[in-house]
Motif scaffolding. Structure first.
Motif, short mmCIF file in Angstrom:
data_model
loop_
_atom_site.label_atom_id
_atom_site.label_comp_id
_atom_site.label_asym_id
_atom_site.label_seq_id
_atom_site.Cartn_x
_atom_site.Cartn_y
_atom_site.Cartn_z
N GLU A 78 -4.80 1.66 -1.69
CA GLU A 78 -4.53 0.50 -2.52
C GLU A 78 -3.48 0.82 -3.58
O GLU A 78 -3.37 1.96 -4.04
CB GLU A 78 -5.82 0.05 -3.21
N ARG B 69 -7.09 -3.88 4.58
CA ARG B 69 -7.90 -4.95 4.01
C ARG B 69 -8.54 -5.81 5.09
O ARG B 69 -8.44 -7.04 5.09
CB ARG B 69 -7.07 -5.80 3.05
N PRO C 218 0.82 -1.21 0.00
CA PRO C 218 0.00 0.00 0.00
C PRO C 218 0.85 1.26 0.00
O PRO C 218 1.99 1.27 0.47
CB PRO C 218 -0.80 -0.13 1.30
#
Length: 515
Positions: free
Chosen positions: A272, A212, A45
């Protein structure tokens, strides 16, 4: 005193102006995307530092005791380089919380703290929170119970007596559960690991990552200064926490007590891979920007008025730069070096005076022995010398050699004094680090080596293997610094000074590489 007043008068206004200006313009700097660290995969990330939800020394607190963008409550004590959540007193509670809500989904928090105390056991512990509401006070490590969010607890007291503390626990709550103190939260913990975080030589570092829907806790155990030496503690997968909330740090003490100090809290937004996070300018409301700009202009006008008033009250200091009133780090180092040289100069002068006294005493003894020898010579038979006359002759020769060596030592010290004086004069004129200064100190070093050899030779002359001939005992001399000890001290000081000059030269050469 008027110079000091001028500096104090402008200091507060300059700080406020800098803060307001940074609040308007800092968004551009904070908007830069920080790439993945070493050890992360290329698909890791993106991390972006969020200054509004972070704090760090050395200028952590404001003059009024507040922390920018944070609030503190209870027994928390902010200072310039840390926040003491609770002092090492019994039954203390304290906490710090962000003023604004976090509205991004993935994040990473890096917390640096110390837990220290005199006892073998500590209490109660420290907690890092992410909750929908600020738990400013309560029974769970100084924060409110029945929270909605997640808490990472650093529990240092063994309530259940199972000898499984100190421990780190991850406890989630939907706002309905009451924390199980009697069992140290073991019945409610989603993840745990045993780590001793009390009284470590280096600060403890905890990295808490929520990405996540997985919460990961990494720990730096405080045994190494390496900031990136993390080890795995625990991981909680498929964990759902609120998308908006407040970050907080709290601590509490009970019958036992520890100092709970938080040195820094750094928050990063995670996005992301391949997705650029929105610019920070879009997150700041226009009303807030206009407010900061208006306050900045008001403070600028007030500062200009203060300057005009000060110049009217002190017309004799107009045009004088304020920077000249303060001492820089390099000026302070040069001043300390020259103060050390002055002390060496005074010590050498004292040794020179003591040598002069010894030389006068030696001359007086030589005169007395010479007179005695002359009297013995007139009474002795021509062509023959008795043993007493031979002993007196050897004594006279030895004393004359001592006088000669002392004269040479005195001349050497005199030359050293001249060299030190010239070095100080040149250093005050052009500063340190020049070739002439180094050459002068080389000359001083050679003179000191000569003095050392002369002293060793004098010791050997005064302690021969043949003990038949003994010099007359000297009268007690005034107590002073031993010549050998002083010479060793000067040699050590000279070597340390050269090491310092070489170190400064290397530092300056390394700094020039970045220009």
């Amino acid at each position: 005193m008027r110079y000091l007043f001028m500096g104090c008068c402008f200091a507060d206004w300059v700080i406020l102006l800098c803060w307001l200006k940074s609040a308007v313009q800092r968004s551009k700097r904070a908007g830069e995307t920080i790439g993945p660290k070493t050890g992360q995969s290329e698909n890791g990330p993106h991390r972006r530092f969020e200054y509004k939800y972070s704090f760090k020394g050395p200028h952590l607190s404001q003059p009024d005791g507040s922390i920018p963008f944070w609030i503190h409550s209870g027994n928390a004590i902010p200072s310039a380089d840390q926040v003491r959540i609770t002092p090492s007193l019994r039954s203390q509670r304290g906490s710090v919380w962000t003023k604004n809500k976090i509205n991004f989904e993935n994040w990473e928090a890096e917390v640096t703290f110390r837990v220290s105390g005199r006892g073998r056991m500590g209490a109660d512990g420290l907690a890092v929170w992410f909750t929908t509401e600020q738990g400013l006070d309560g029974p769970v490590y100084g924060a409110a119970d029945q929270w909605n969010g997640v808490g990472v607890f650093f529990d240092s007291f063994d309530n259940d007596g199972k000898k499984n503390n100190p421990a780190i626990l991850v406890v989630g709550n939907n706002g309905k559960l009451v924390y199980d103190h009697q069992n140290d939260g073991s019945t409610q913990a989603l993840g745990t690991c045993l780590r001793d975080f009390r009284n470590k030589p280096y600060p403890i570092r905890a990295k808490i990552t929520y990405y996540r829907k997985t919460l990961t806790v990494m720990i730096n155990n405080g045994f190494t200064p390496d900031k990136e030496d993390y080890e795995f503690c625990t991981k909680v997968e498929n964990m759902i926490i609120p998308s908006e909330g407040f970050f907080g740090i709290s601590a509490a003490t009970g019958g036992l007590a520890d100092d709970h100090d938080v040195l820094s809290f750094l928050l990063f937004r995670l996005s992301e891979p391949g997705q650029q996070p929105p610019p920070v300018e879009s997150e700041i409301p226009k009303e807030e920007k206009d407010k900061y700009q208006e306050e900045f202009q008001n403070f600028q006008q007030e500062l200009d008025k203060k300057k005009e008033e000060f110049q009217k009250e002190h017309p004799d200091v107009q045009g004088e730069p304020i920077e000249d009133l303060y001492e820089s780090a390099s000026d302070r180092e040069i001043r300390q070096v020259f103060e050390g040289q002055n002390r060496i100069h005074l010590e050498i002068k004292q040794v020179n005076r003591n040598l002069a006294m010894i030389l006068d005493e030696q001359r007086r003894y030589v005169t007395i022995v010479s007179d005695e020898l002359a009297k013995k010579g007139t009474n002795a038979v021509s062509g023959q010398q008795d043993p007493a006359t031979q002993q007196l002759s050897s004594i006279v020769a030895t004393q004359q050699e001592v006088v000669r060596i002392l004269n040479e030592m005195r001349n050497s010290f005199h030359e050293s004094l001249k060299q030190l004086g010239s070095v100080q004069h040149q250093g005050n004129a052009v500063g340190m680090g020049t070739y002439e200064t180094i050459q002068h100190f080389n000359d001083i070093k050679e003179h000191l080596h000569t003095v050392k050899r002369d002293v060793e030779h004098l010791v050997q002359r005064n302690n021969p293997s043949d003990k038949a001939v003994k010099c007359p005992e000297l009268p007690p001399l005034p107590s002073c610094l031993s010549t050998v000890h002083f010479v060793i001290f000067v040699v050590i000081q000279t070597v340390l000074f050269f090491c310092y000059v070489m170190y400064k030269s290397q530092q300056e050469a390394a700094a020039k590489k970045f220009f």
